[in-house]
Design a protein around this motif. Structure first.
Motif, PDB file in Angstrom:
ATOM      1  N   ILE A 240       0.813  -1.222   0.000  1.00 27.77           N
ATOM      2  CA  ILE A 240       0.000   0.000   0.000  1.00 27.77           C
ATOM      3  C   ILE A 240       0.848   1.274   0.000  1.00 27.77           C
ATOM      4  CG2 ILE A 240      -1.592   1.384   1.414  1.00 27.77           C
ATOM      5  CD1 ILE A 240      -3.168  -1.121   1.949  1.00 27.77           C
ATOM      6  N   ALA A 241       1.837   1.321   0.890  1.00 29.06           N
ATOM      7  CA  ALA A 241       2.650   2.536   1.009  1.00 29.06           C
ATOM      8  C   ALA A 241       3.386   2.841  -0.294  1.00 29.06           C
ATOM      9  CB  ALA A 241       3.637   2.384   2.157  1.00 29.06           C
ATOM     10  N   LEU A 242       3.956   1.787  -0.887  1.00 34.90           N
ATOM     11  CA  LEU A 242       4.724   1.953  -2.125  1.00 34.90           C
ATOM     12  C   LEU A 242       3.824   2.424  -3.264  1.00 34.90           C
ATOM     13  CD1 LEU A 242       7.599   1.422  -3.285  1.00 34.90           C
ATOM     14  CD2 LEU A 242       6.676  -0.752  -4.138  1.00 34.90           C
ATOM     15  N   ILE A 243       2.683   1.766  -3.390  1.00 33.86           N
ATOM     16  CA  ILE A 243       1.762   2.107  -4.477  1.00 33.86           C
ATOM     17  C   ILE A 243       1.228   3.524  -4.296  1.00 33.86           C
ATOM     18  CG2 ILE A 243      -0.502   1.529  -5.476  1.00 33.86           C
ATOM     19  CD1 ILE A 243       0.333  -1.436  -5.085  1.00 33.86           C
ATOM     20  N   LYS A 244       1.034   3.902  -3.036  1.00 38.80           N
ATOM     21  CA  LYS A 244       0.597   5.264  -2.752  1.00 38.80           C
ATOM     22  C   LYS A 244       1.613   6.277  -3.318  1.00 38.80           C
ATOM     23  CE  LYS A 244      -0.104   7.459   1.391  1.00 38.80           C
ATOM     24  NZ  LYS A 244      -0.289   7.402   2.852  1.00 38.80           N
ATOM     25  N   LYS A 245       2.873   5.993  -3.041  1.00 38.85           N
ATOM     26  CA  LYS A 245       3.945   6.898  -3.520  1.00 38.85           C
ATOM     27  C   LYS A 245       3.969   6.970  -5.038  1.00 38.85           C
ATOM     28  CE  LYS A 245       7.646   7.474  -0.196  1.00 38.85           C
ATOM     29  NZ  LYS A 245       7.782   6.300   0.688  1.00 38.85           N
ATOM     30  N   GLU A 246       3.903   5.789  -5.665  1.00 38.44           N
ATOM     31  CA  GLU A 246       3.951   5.749  -7.133  1.00 38.44           C
ATOM     32  C   GLU A 246       2.774   6.487  -7.734  1.00 38.44           C
ATOM     33  OE1 GLU A 246       4.355   1.705  -8.424  1.00 38.44           O
ATOM     34  OE2 GLU A 246       6.308   1.506  -7.435  1.00 38.44           O
ATOM     35  N   THR A 247       1.613   6.273  -7.138  1.00 40.08           N
ATOM     36  CA  THR A 247       0.412   6.940  -7.623  1.00 40.08           C
ATOM     37  C   THR A 247       0.594   8.451  -7.594  1.00 40.08           C
ATOM     38  OG1 THR A 247      -0.883   5.130  -6.728  1.00 40.08           O
ATOM     39  CG2 THR A 247      -2.080   7.141  -7.287  1.00 40.08           C
ATOM     40  N   GLU A 248       1.097   8.931  -6.470  1.00 41.96           N
ATOM     41  CA  GLU A 248       1.336  10.375  -6.345  1.00 41.96           C
ATOM     42  C   GLU A 248       2.261  10.879  -7.453  1.00 41.96           C
ATOM     43  OE1 GLU A 248       2.667  10.694  -2.315  1.00 41.96           O
ATOM     44  OE2 GLU A 248       0.640  11.191  -1.591  1.00 41.96           O
ATOM     45  N   LYS A 249       3.311  10.089  -7.709  1.00 43.79           N
ATOM     46  CA  LYS A 249       4.286  10.482  -8.729  1.00 43.79           C
ATOM     47  C   LYS A 249       3.626  10.582 -10.102  1.00 43.79           C
ATOM     48  CE  LYS A 249       8.233   8.201  -9.497  1.00 43.79           C
ATOM     49  NZ  LYS A 249       9.108   7.114  -9.017  1.00 43.79           N
ATOM     50  N   LYS A 259      -4.082  19.718  -5.980  1.00 46.34           N
ATOM     51  CA  LYS A 259      -5.349  19.413  -6.659  1.00 46.34           C
ATOM     52  C   LYS A 259      -5.986  18.105  -6.189  1.00 46.34           C
ATOM     53  CE  LYS A 259      -5.918  22.598  -9.973  1.00 46.34           C
ATOM     54  NZ  LYS A 259      -5.920  23.818  -9.122  1.00 46.34           N
ATOM     55  N   PHE A 260      -5.183  17.254  -5.603  1.00 45.46           N
ATOM     56  CA  PHE A 260      -5.710  15.910  -5.302  1.00 45.46           C
ATOM     57  C   PHE A 260      -5.121  15.373  -3.990  1.00 45.46           C
ATOM     58  CE2 PHE A 260      -1.794  15.460  -7.633  1.00 45.46           C
ATOM     59  CZ  PHE A 260      -1.128  14.445  -6.954  1.00 45.46           C
ATOM     60  N   SER A 261      -5.720  14.330  -3.483  1.00 44.91           N
ATOM     61  CA  SER A 261      -5.192  13.636  -2.306  1.00 44.91           C
ATOM     62  C   SER A 261      -5.083  12.153  -2.597  1.00 44.91           C
ATOM     63  CB  SER A 261      -6.127  13.795  -1.108  1.00 44.91           C
ATOM     64  OG  SER A 261      -6.592  15.113  -1.012  1.00 44.91           O
ATOM     65  N   VAL A 262      -4.024  11.568  -2.126  1.00 45.53           N
ATOM     66  CA  VAL A 262      -3.866  10.115  -2.234  1.00 45.53           C
ATOM     67  C   VAL A 262      -3.712   9.588  -0.815  1.00 45.53           C
ATOM     68  CG1 VAL A 262      -2.489   8.224  -3.172  1.00 45.53           C
ATOM     69  CG2 VAL A 262      -2.670  10.374  -4.436  1.00 45.53           C
ATOM     70  N   PHE A 263      -4.514   8.629  -0.445  1.00 48.82           N
ATOM     71  CA  PHE A 263      -4.413   8.111   0.927  1.00 48.82           C
ATOM     72  C   PHE A 263      -4.933   6.681   0.958  1.00 48.82           C
ATOM     73  CE2 PHE A 263      -8.941   8.501   1.591  1.00 48.82           C
ATOM     74  CZ  PHE A 263      -9.299   9.522   0.725  1.00 48.82           C
ATOM     75  N   ASP A 264      -4.750   6.060   2.110  1.00 51.87           N
ATOM     76  CA  ASP A 264      -5.344   4.729   2.274  1.00 51.87           C
ATOM     77  C   ASP A 264      -6.346   4.801   3.413  1.00 51.87           C
ATOM     78  OD1 ASP A 264      -3.640   3.537   4.772  1.00 51.87           O
ATOM     79  OD2 ASP A 264      -2.455   4.882   3.498  1.00 51.87           O
ATOM     80  N   GLN A 265      -7.060   3.717   3.631  1.00 50.62           N
ATOM     81  CA  GLN A 265      -8.118   3.698   4.648  1.00 50.62           C
ATOM     82  C   GLN A 265      -7.585   4.108   6.006  1.00 50.62           C
ATOM     83  OE1 GLN A 265     -11.071   3.034   3.304  1.00 50.62           O
ATOM     84  NE2 GLN A 265     -11.284   0.851   2.887  1.00 50.62           N
ATOM     85  N   ASN A 266      -6.359   3.659   6.315  1.00 55.02           N
ATOM     86  CA  ASN A 266      -5.800   3.939   7.634  1.00 55.02           C
ATOM     87  C   ASN A 266      -5.718   5.424   7.916  1.00 55.02           C
ATOM     88  OD1 ASN A 266      -5.513   1.273   8.086  1.00 55.02           O
ATOM     89  ND2 ASN A 266      -3.419   1.188   7.281  1.00 55.02           N
ATOM     90  N   LYS A 267      -5.461   6.171   6.827  1.00 53.14           N
ATOM     91  CA  LYS A 267      -5.349   7.614   6.971  1.00 53.14           C
ATOM     92  C   LYS A 267      -6.696   8.228   7.387  1.00 53.14           C
ATOM     93  CE  LYS A 267      -3.607  11.738   6.013  1.00 53.14           C
ATOM     94  NZ  LYS A 267      -2.475  12.357   6.640  1.00 53.14           N
ATOM     95  N   ILE A 268      -7.747   7.807   6.698  1.00 61.76           N
ATOM     96  CA  ILE A 268      -9.076   8.320   7.055  1.00 61.76           C
ATOM     97  C   ILE A 268      -9.407   7.889   8.468  1.00 61.76           C
ATOM     98  CG2 ILE A 268     -11.498   8.443   6.405  1.00 61.76           C
ATOM     99  CD1 ILE A 268     -10.867   7.406   3.745  1.00 61.76           C
ATOM    100  N   LEU A 269      -9.130   6.616   8.712  1.00 65.07           N
ATOM    101  CA  LEU A 269      -9.455   6.050  10.005  1.00 65.07           C
ATOM    102  C   LEU A 269      -8.748   6.810  11.118  1.00 65.07           C
ATOM    103  CD1 LEU A 269     -11.309   3.812  10.537  1.00 65.07           C
ATOM    104  CD2 LEU A 269      -9.385   2.239  10.657  1.00 65.07           C
ATOM    105  N   SER A 270      -7.461   7.066  10.907  1.00 58.00           N
ATOM    106  CA  SER A 270      -6.748   7.738  11.988  1.00 58.00           C
ATOM    107  C   SER A 270      -7.226   9.180  12.130  1.00 58.00           C
ATOM    108  CB  SER A 270      -5.230   7.658  11.797  1.00 58.00           C
ATOM    109  OG  SER A 270      -4.852   8.424  10.703  1.00 58.00           O
ATOM    110  N   SER A 271      -7.670   9.790  11.027  1.00 61.26           N
ATOM    111  CA  SER A 271      -8.232  11.138  11.137  1.00 61.26           C
ATOM    112  C   SER A 271      -9.507  11.123  11.952  1.00 61.26           C
ATOM    113  CB  SER A 271      -8.551  11.706   9.759  1.00 61.26           C
ATOM    114  OG  SER A 271      -7.365  11.912   9.062  1.00 61.26           O
ATOM    115  N   ILE A 272     -10.374  10.165  11.636  1.00 61.69           N
ATOM    116  CA  ILE A 272     -11.639  10.079  12.371  1.00 61.69           C
ATOM    117  C   ILE A 272     -11.361   9.784  13.839  1.00 61.69           C
ATOM    118  CG2 ILE A 272     -13.755   8.751  12.638  1.00 61.69           C
ATOM    119  CD1 ILE A 272     -13.805   8.432   9.629  1.00 61.69           C
ATOM    120  N   ASN A 273     -10.416   8.874  14.077  1.00 59.18           N
ATOM    121  CA  ASN A 273     -10.095   8.532  15.464  1.00 59.18           C
ATOM    122  C   ASN A 273      -9.552   9.730  16.227  1.00 59.18           C
ATOM    123  OD1 ASN A 273     -11.014   5.945  15.302  1.00 59.18           O
ATOM    124  ND2 ASN A 273      -9.013   5.045  14.856  1.00 59.18           N
TER     125      ASN A 273
END
Ligand SMILES: Nc1ncnc2c1ncn2[C@@H]1O[C@H](COP(=O)(O)OP(=O)(O)O)[C@@H](O)[C@H]1O
Ligand SMILES: [Mg+2]
Lengths: 403, 223
Positions: A240-249, A259-273
């Motif tokens: 997940i972390a690697l693909i996130k980076k590549e996607t951003e690139k 213009k955009f955000s790239v994140f995974d579920q954990n990011k949303i989850l930790s924000s909500i928490n």
């Protein structure tokens, strides 16, 4: 050495306190109310957190998610302004991502627009999600009736929809919805499936209110032909972390970083928490004020009690009590009062939590019970010291002469 | 008999400067083990003040109190408390029993502050209540007892630590004459069994029942 030993002294304090049951109960009331509310609020906070975590888990967790707009702020919370962006992705972005990313299962675009859906005389507001067949597979959509739209319908840009359970119920009531026509905007769409209920998203728009249609069909009939979010279904969690980076690139080749955000579920989850934790702490802090008020109530009654029992104190000293034994006796009484109130509060809070569970996820934790218990002991000691010191300093003679 | 208690040049002054008042003036007194002494005198003459000083509840302004050959003027608060617990038993005019507390629990109160192990408390308490003939009311609270009975419980409490001296300050003051007489009879009996008794009373007929009568007036011993 102190006589009596603390255990006997505790027993003696217990006896003194429970000679006056009504007063004991009334004195503890502040603590009872405070602890009950602290326990309840922590239970609700924890319940909410685990509910949301479960919901996320059930949505599938191997995703890297791309959305238009900058939706997180620097502190890890949500960024309000970002949610109102007019920016969107296009189909070319989707193909580029598909081509360049490795170790992924699918790239799933979604285009959202608010619509009015109509069946016979019933009109309901809804969110139309134009997406692909992969959405059903990787977002683990379970269907209650019918099926998801298929590849050929997707290719032919057929006018078919899948309904969330609630919107289906609201539109069709007792009518069997499959193969019926729903009109959205200017066109009529055939209902091919209804999704099982997924449950509330706590006030926000619910997935159960959504309507799903093939991506191109959506573009054909909506004003909106942009893609607001893209889910990348990842093969292995570890990537997940690697693909996130590549996607951003990849995206940075075409767009600015804001213009955009790239994140995974954990990011949303930790924000909500983070938000929920802050909220719980704030509310619990407010409830804790009543514990202080309760403590002052205990101090007040203990001071009255010392005055009332001046003769008793004199007598105890006359028959050999050390000042320290008197001090501890009154301190123990204050702590017993406060812990007694705390225990009732814990009990009521737990019962309340169980009752709340019928409407709302809530659960009592050992930590909150220990916390409440510890705070009660502390309140008893802090607010018990002044009266206890006063008692221990009385001279036996003055105490015995006291009328 | 050996001297149990001695007061040497004891003076007690209340107040300060212009409100200065000598409640006791240069008191010298010797009490032997096994004596039954009554202290009598008009109201305000200083009987209670003397009793409190003998009972180590109050310090003399000057002079010495020697109990069992120990000079008590140098003792710390905790040491005085221990001495009161072991060597002295108090009986008060107002009984001073804990309300809503059984006769037995009232009787064993001094044991709470003693070295006697807790498992013996109850047995000892019953024994003392038996000695003052009120064992059948062991579970009654003070509100469920007559004045005379309450004073018996208070005497049982004074006896529980097996002290050398019983100090009784107007123990009959709140009782009718018949129960008052019975209390004095009880003290007399305890004296026969070896206790040293110091009784404060303004009732001359009761004071005469003692072996020795001390009269006090304006803070001074008359004879
Ligand atoms: N704490 C005190 N402060 C000032 N005067 C006191 C105090 N206690 C007693 N007195 C005075 O000392 C005198 C002797 O009192 P007390 O020993 O109680 O007399 P008795 O017991 O013989 O009636 C009285 O005049 C009383 O007013
Ligand atoms: Mg008096």
């Amino acid at each position: 050495m102190l006589k009596p030993n603390p255990r006997e002294l505790l027993k003696s304090s217990f006896k003194s306190i429970f000679k006056n049951k009504t007063r004991t109960l009334l004195t503890s009331l502040g603590i009872i109310i405070g602890v009950t509310s602290v326990i309840l609020l922590i239970s609700i906070g924890n319940g909410l957190k685990s509910f949301i975590n479960d919901q996320f888990e059930s949505l599938g967790s191997n995703f890297v998610i791309i959305t238009a707009g900058k939706i997180f702020n620097e502190e890890g919370g949500f960024n309000n302004e970002g949610a109102y962006t007019t920016f969107s992705f296009n189909k070319k972005d989707v193909t580029t991502l598909k081509r360049k990313l490795k170790n992924i299962n699918a790239v799933i675009p979604a285009s959202q627009s608010t619509v009015k859906a109509k069946f016979q005389d019933t009109i309901k507001e809804s969110m139309l999600i134009a997406t692909t067949t992969d959405y059903a597979i990787y977002r683990k959509q379970k269907l209650k009736q019918g099926r998801w739209f298929n590849e050929s319908e997707q290719k032919k840009e057929s006018k078919v929809v899948v309904l969330g359970s609630k919107i289906a119920k609201n539109l069709f009531q007792n009518t069997y919805p499959i193969n019926k026509k729903v009109s959205i905007g200017s066109a009529n769409f055939k209902v091919v499936g209804v999704i099982e209920e997924v449950g509330g998203t706590l006030g926000g728009p619910s997935f159960d209110d959504y309507i799903y249609t093939p991506l191109e069909t959506g573009f054909n009939f909506m004003e909106n032909d942009g893609i607001q979010s893209i889910d990348i279904a990842v093969k292995n969690k570890e990537d997940i972390a690697l693909i996130k980076k590549e996607t951003e690139k990849i995206l940075l080749d075409s767009y600015d970083e804001d213009k955009f955000s790239v994140f995974d579920q954990n990011k949303i989850l930790s924000s909500i928490n983070t938000i929920l934790n802050t909220l719980t702490i704030a509310l619990t802090g407010i409830a804790a004020i009543s514990l202080v008020v309760g403590g002052i109530g205990i101090m007040n009654i203990m001071l009255v009690s010392v005055t009332e029992r001046t003769r008793e104190i004199g007598l105890r000293k006359a028959v050999g009590a050390y000042p320290r034994a008197i001090l501890l006796q009154f301190l123990f009484e204050a702590v017993i009062l406060s812990v007694f109130g705390g225990s009732i509060g814990i009990l009521l809070g737990s019962i309340g939590t169980i009752a709340l569970n019928n409407f709302f996820p809530a659960k009592v934790t050992i930590e909150s019970i220990l916390l409440a218990f510890g705070v009660c002991c502390a309140v008893g000691i802090i607010f018990g010291v002044a009266p206890a010191r006063r008692a221990s300093k009385l001279s036996p003679i003055d105490a015995l002469r006291y009328e | 008999m050996p001297t149990l208690l001695q007061l040497k040049n004891v003076t007690k002054t209340y107040g300060s400067q212009d409100t200065k008042f000598d409640a006791l003036k240069n008191i010298n007194l010797k009490i032997d083990s096994g004596e039954f002494v009554s202290i009598t005198g008009p109201s305000g003459s200083g009987k209670s003040t003397l009793m409190h000083i003998i009972g180590l509840l109050d310090n003399p302004t000057s002079g010495k109190v020697i109990l069992e050959n120990k000079n008590t003027s140098k003792l710390k608060e905790n040491q005085l408390a221990s001495l009161r617990n072991k060597s002295l038993g108090f009986v008060f005019q107002q009984f001073n029993l804990l309300s809503k507390t059984s006769s037995l629990d009232n009787t064993i109160l001094p044991l709470l502050y003693s070295d006697i192990p807790q498992k013996e408390h109850k047995k000892l308490g019953i024994k003392m209540l038996d000695k003052v003939k009120i064992k059948n009311k062991a579970s009654n609270t003070p509100a469920q007892l007559s004045g005379g009975e309450q004073q018996r419980v208070a005497i049982a409490r004074a006896l529980i630590n097996n002290p050398k001296i019983i100090l009784a300050d107007e123990p009959t003051g709140n009782l009718d004459s018949k129960s008052g007489k019975n209390i004095i009879k009880l003290l007399k009996r305890l004296n026969k069994e070896g206790k040293t008794i110091i009784l404060v009373t303004h009732d001359l007929s009761l004071a005469k029942l003692a072996n020795r009568m001390i009269t006090i007036k304006d803070g001074q011993i008359k004879c």
